[in-house]
Design a protein around this motif. Structure first.
Motif, short mmCIF file in Angstrom:
data_model
loop_
_atom_site.label_atom_id
_atom_site.label_comp_id
_atom_site.label_asym_id
_atom_site.label_seq_id
_atom_site.Cartn_x
_atom_site.Cartn_y
_atom_site.Cartn_z
N VAL A 109 -8.82 24.80 31.88
CA VAL A 109 -9.16 24.37 33.23
C VAL A 109 -8.90 25.50 34.21
N GLU A 110 -9.93 25.89 34.95
CA GLU A 110 -9.81 26.93 35.97
C GLU A 110 -9.93 26.28 37.34
N LYS A 111 -8.94 26.54 38.21
CA LYS A 111 -8.95 26.00 39.56
C LYS A 111 -8.79 27.13 40.57
N THR A 112 -9.06 26.83 41.83
CA THR A 112 -8.90 27.85 42.86
C THR A 112 -7.44 28.27 43.02
N ASP A 113 -6.52 27.38 42.68
CA ASP A 113 -5.10 27.69 42.84
C ASP A 113 -4.38 27.89 41.51
N GLY A 114 -5.15 28.18 40.44
CA GLY A 114 -4.48 28.43 39.16
C GLY A 114 -5.26 27.83 38.01
N GLN A 115 -4.53 27.50 36.94
CA GLN A 115 -5.13 26.99 35.73
C GLN A 115 -4.45 25.71 35.29
N GLY A 116 -5.17 24.94 34.48
CA GLY A 116 -4.58 23.76 33.86
C GLY A 116 -4.71 22.50 34.69
N LEU A 117 -4.52 21.37 34.03
CA LEU A 117 -4.49 20.08 34.69
C LEU A 117 -3.15 19.90 35.40
N PRO A 118 -3.10 18.99 36.39
CA PRO A 118 -4.07 17.96 36.73
C PRO A 118 -5.15 18.44 37.69
N LEU A 119 -6.20 17.60 37.81
CA LEU A 119 -7.23 17.76 38.83
C LEU A 119 -7.13 16.58 39.79
N GLN A 120 -7.15 16.86 41.07
CA GLN A 120 -7.02 15.79 42.07
C GLN A 120 -8.34 15.52 42.76
N VAL A 121 -8.62 14.24 42.96
CA VAL A 121 -9.78 13.80 43.73
C VAL A 121 -9.24 13.15 45.00
N ASP A 122 -9.48 13.77 46.14
CA ASP A 122 -8.94 13.25 47.39
C ASP A 122 -9.51 11.88 47.72
N ALA A 123 -8.82 11.15 48.57
CA ALA A 123 -9.28 9.83 48.99
C ALA A 123 -10.62 9.94 49.70
N ASP A 124 -11.49 8.97 49.46
CA ASP A 124 -12.80 8.90 50.10
C ASP A 124 -13.54 10.23 49.97
N ASP A 125 -13.59 10.77 48.76
CA ASP A 125 -14.14 12.10 48.55
C ASP A 125 -14.73 12.20 47.14
N ASN A 126 -15.38 13.33 46.87
CA ASN A 126 -15.93 13.63 45.55
C ASN A 126 -15.33 14.90 45.01
N LEU A 127 -15.24 15.00 43.69
CA LEU A 127 -14.86 16.23 43.01
C LEU A 127 -15.99 16.61 42.06
N TYR A 128 -16.45 17.87 42.14
CA TYR A 128 -17.53 18.36 41.29
C TYR A 128 -16.97 19.40 40.34
N VAL A 129 -17.10 19.17 39.05
CA VAL A 129 -16.60 20.10 38.03
C VAL A 129 -17.80 20.71 37.32
N GLY A 130 -17.89 22.05 37.37
CA GLY A 130 -19.01 22.75 36.76
C GLY A 130 -20.09 23.13 37.74
N ALA A 131 -19.92 22.77 39.02
CA ALA A 131 -20.84 23.24 40.05
C ALA A 131 -20.49 24.69 40.36
N GLU A 132 -21.13 25.27 41.35
CA GLU A 132 -20.87 26.67 41.67
C GLU A 132 -19.43 26.83 42.16
#
Length: 207
Positions: A109-132
């Protein structure tokens, strides 16, 4: 983390309408005895859209799919990028704590702030994995070969909702200008990519 605000109720209606249209087309094709979808060993041509699954009243997994391999086939031991989105219409954030399955050894898992899980989905929001841009998730060390139209089960574990398993299908080969998500054209705010730069196709390296 890259998440993109939206207005959940209108989005849900538009996305549902688009998916119903796709389902009707596939249903009509199913009446043809030559329909390749009736044969698991025949590669389906065209853009395959992954399944959508409700996790609970607030969370929905959208368009879960594997990137199309550059040479057309994933071989045993190779890695595959995973594409999906999560819609959270609730008032509290949601957290993906694990992604697992019987046909791969683990995930990267690659994130803007590092690597690894977890991934957070904010309230009333969407998370896109694999987009640009991140986050990106890659399934490691596949224990079987895979090609377009074939799938493997992937289990997502949510801290708030427990486990849910989805069959992630290998995408069909796409034109380079086609993004991995099929958002309705009348709502560009749903697309996490810039309007002036086309997103990459769901295509993965073969290693």
């Amino acid at each position: 983390m890259t998440a993109h605000p939206m207005s959940p109720p209108p989005r849900s209606r538009r996305l549902a309408a688009a998916l119903v249209g796709a389902t009707l087309v596939l249903g009509a094709c199913g009446e043809d005895e030559d329909n390749p979808l009736q044969d698991d060993e025949v590669e389906v041509q065209g853009g395959a859209v992954g399944p959508d699954v409700m996790v609970n009243d607030d969370l929905e997994l959208l368009q879960v799919q594997l990137a199309y391999p550059l040479d057309g086939t994933y071989e045993e031991g190779e890695a595959a990028r995973l594409f999906f989105a999560v819609s959270n219409t609730g008032s509290e954030p949601a957290t993906i704590t694990d992604i697992s399955g019987p046909d791969f050894s683990g995930v990267q898992v690659e994130k803007t702030d590092g690597q690894g899980l977890p991934l957070q989905v904010d309230a009333d929001d969407n998370l896109y994995v694999g987009a640009e841009g991140p986050p990106d998730v890659t399934l490691l060390d596949l224990d079987r070969s895979l090609r377009s139209s074939q799938s493997i089960p992937v289990t997502f574990t949510f801290a708030e909702a427990g486990e849910i398993t989805v069959d992630a299908m290998v995408s069909a080969e796409e034109d380079p200008a086609v993004p991995p998500f099929d958002f309705p054209d009348d709502d560009p705010d749903q697309d996490p990519t810039d309007d002036d730069s086309p997103a990459p196709s769901p295509t993965s390296p073969t290693g």
